[in-house]
Write a protein that holds these residues in place. Structure first.
Motif, PDB file in Angstrom:
ATOM      1  N   ASP A   1       0.756  -1.452  -0.044  1.00 32.87           N
ATOM      2  CA  ASP A   1      -0.011  -0.035  -0.008  1.00 32.87           C
ATOM      3  C   ASP A   1       0.947   1.313  -0.077  1.00 32.87           C
TER       4      ASP A   1
ATOM      5  N   ILE B   1       5.074   2.022   8.610  1.00 35.20           N
ATOM      6  CA  ILE B   1       5.239   1.560  10.109  1.00 35.20           C
ATOM      7  C   ILE B   1       6.546   1.702  10.381  1.00 35.20           C
TER       8      ILE B   1
ATOM      9  N   LEU C   1      -0.794   0.932  17.353  1.00 33.43           N
ATOM     10  CA  LEU C   1       0.141   1.893  17.252  1.00 33.43           C
ATOM     11  C   LEU C   1      -0.486   3.205  17.213  1.00 33.43           C
TER      12      LEU C   1
END
Ligand code: ADP
Length: 390
Positions: free
Chosen positions: A312, A317, A332
């Motif tokens: 994507d 991250i 997160l």
């Protein structure tokens, strides 16, 4: 069954079985070992019956066997020991042995061989054989300990899973009552008590609903594979179509552009595979940045497995969180930033691992993420690949 002697050579004591028809040769061998510091005790045998009987009754550190006796061949000792499940080193002590024969004997399981006119080698061979036996026993003990640990771990894992399942399952009912009655309280008495009461009741309703969501996710997690997976040859394209149907609202709302490469047929549980694609595609859409989300789904054959990739262009991250995100309830972000409970990826990991694969993420914050997972390929040929039909 007679075990190997407990004495061993650690304290210099040596218990041996001498398979020898010549008494003076036997004496010479014992004398040589004593000269080298062994405290030797021995039994003598000359026939198959005698060898068998001695091995059954006593335990020995080592067997010294003449290669050729009138009624017995030294190498037969190995066969007798195999039958009895014994593992005592056998050293051939012989008048003459062609080097080819000697090599063949060692191949068949003799530990070593010593020529009678070179007996000075005997104690060295014995020491080496004892050390090898000790090492083998050590390894066997370590293997047994490891097997026991693995079994303990598997048992405690399954106990834990059972606990999570029972707890989440049995908590549902009382929690349903709490949620239902706090909601009822909220509806009936809103504005009728004081302002604080309304606030407290609202908190209680929110807490109960949140707990319900967590418990139901925990239950979903512990249900993965619980009733045994129903494996069949599944066309991934069809499964992805279904997953995208379930994500229709998110797809439409986000305007995501999805591209799909060639996807194979794999041997898997259809429902679990659907869950896997849905969670990964759902996350790829959900954790988008400011740009219109774009998701690419592909699969590549690498040796005996397929490597799937869901790529994507979202928020990404940080590398220090790459492992943590696969742990149940680890997130997160707050729920106000992005909805969810942190169960999706834990379920993905469980599904992939139950199918014999691995899952991981490559990502850079702000530049998107690629989640990859592997599944075993069905066959060596490439018949299991299908054209994209999205
Ligand atoms: P949830 O989506 O409910 O938070 P998951 O287990 O699916 O739970 O994901 C755990 C966390 O991993 C998410 O909260 C998010 O921080 C991170 N994450 C998962 N997928 C992506 C993604 N495609 N891009 C960025 N972060 C992600």
């Amino acid at each position: 069954m007679a075990a190997a002697s407990k004495n061993g050579a650690a304290n210099g004591k040596l218990r041996i079985l001498l398979i020898e028809d010549n008494p003076s040769d036997a004496e010479l061998e014992l004398a040589e070992l004593r000269r080298e510091g062994f405290e030797v005790s021995s039994d003598l045998a000359q026939t198959r019956d005698e060898v068998s009987e001695r091995l059954s009754k006593h335990s020995y550190d080592v067997v010294l066997a003449d290669y050729n006796l009138p009624h017995f061949r030294g190498m037969e000792t190995l066969e007798i020991m195999r039958e009895k499940g014994l593992n005592v080193p056998v050293i051939l002590v012989t008048g003459a042995l062609r080097s080819m024969t000697a090599v063949e004997c060692v191949k068949q399981g003799a530990t070593d061989y010593v020529l009678k006119d070179n007996l000075t080698r005997l104690s060295l061979c014995v020491r080496r054989a004892l050390a090898e036996t000790a090492l083998k026993e050590q390894r066997k003990r370590a293997e047994m300990q490891l097997a026991k640990k693995v079994e303990q771990l598997a048992r405690s894992n399954s106990d834990l899973e059972q606990f999570a399942y029972v707890a989440s399952h049995d908590l549902q009912e009382p929690l349903r009552m709490v949620a239902a009655y706090t909601q009822l309280l909220s509806e009936r008495y809103r504005g009728k008590l004081d302002e604080s009461a309304d606030k407290y009741i609202a908190y209680a309703v929110e807490g109960a609903l949140r707990m319900q969501a967590l418990i139901s996710d925990l239950l979903a997690f512990s249900r993965v594979g619980r009733n045994g997976a129903e494996r069949a040859n599944i066309e991934c394209n069809a499964v992805v179509d279904e997953s995208l149907k379930n994500l229709a609202a998110a797809v439409q709302e986000s305007g995501v552009i999805i591209t799909r490469g060639l996807l194979p047929t794999v041997h898997a549980d259809r429902v679990q595979l659907g869950q896997l694609f849905q969670n990964l595609l759902g996350n790829a859409i959900k954790f988008c940045g400011k740009d219109t989300p774009a998701v690419e789904l592909s699969a590549e054959r690498q040796g005996d497995e397929w490597v799937f990739a869901v790529c994507d262009n979202g928020i990404g991250i940080a590398s220090e969180h790459k492992e943590q995100i696969f742990v149940i309830f680890q997130r997160l972000h707050t729920r106000t930033e992005y909805s969810g409970n942190g169960v999706g990826l834990a379920i993905c990991k469980k599904i992939v691992e139950q199918h014999g694969g691995r899952i991981w993420v490559d990502s850079q914050p702000g530049r998107g993420s690629t989640f990859r997972f592997t599944l075993p390929a069905i066959s060596a040929d490439r018949d299991d690949i299908h054209e994209n039909h999205s």
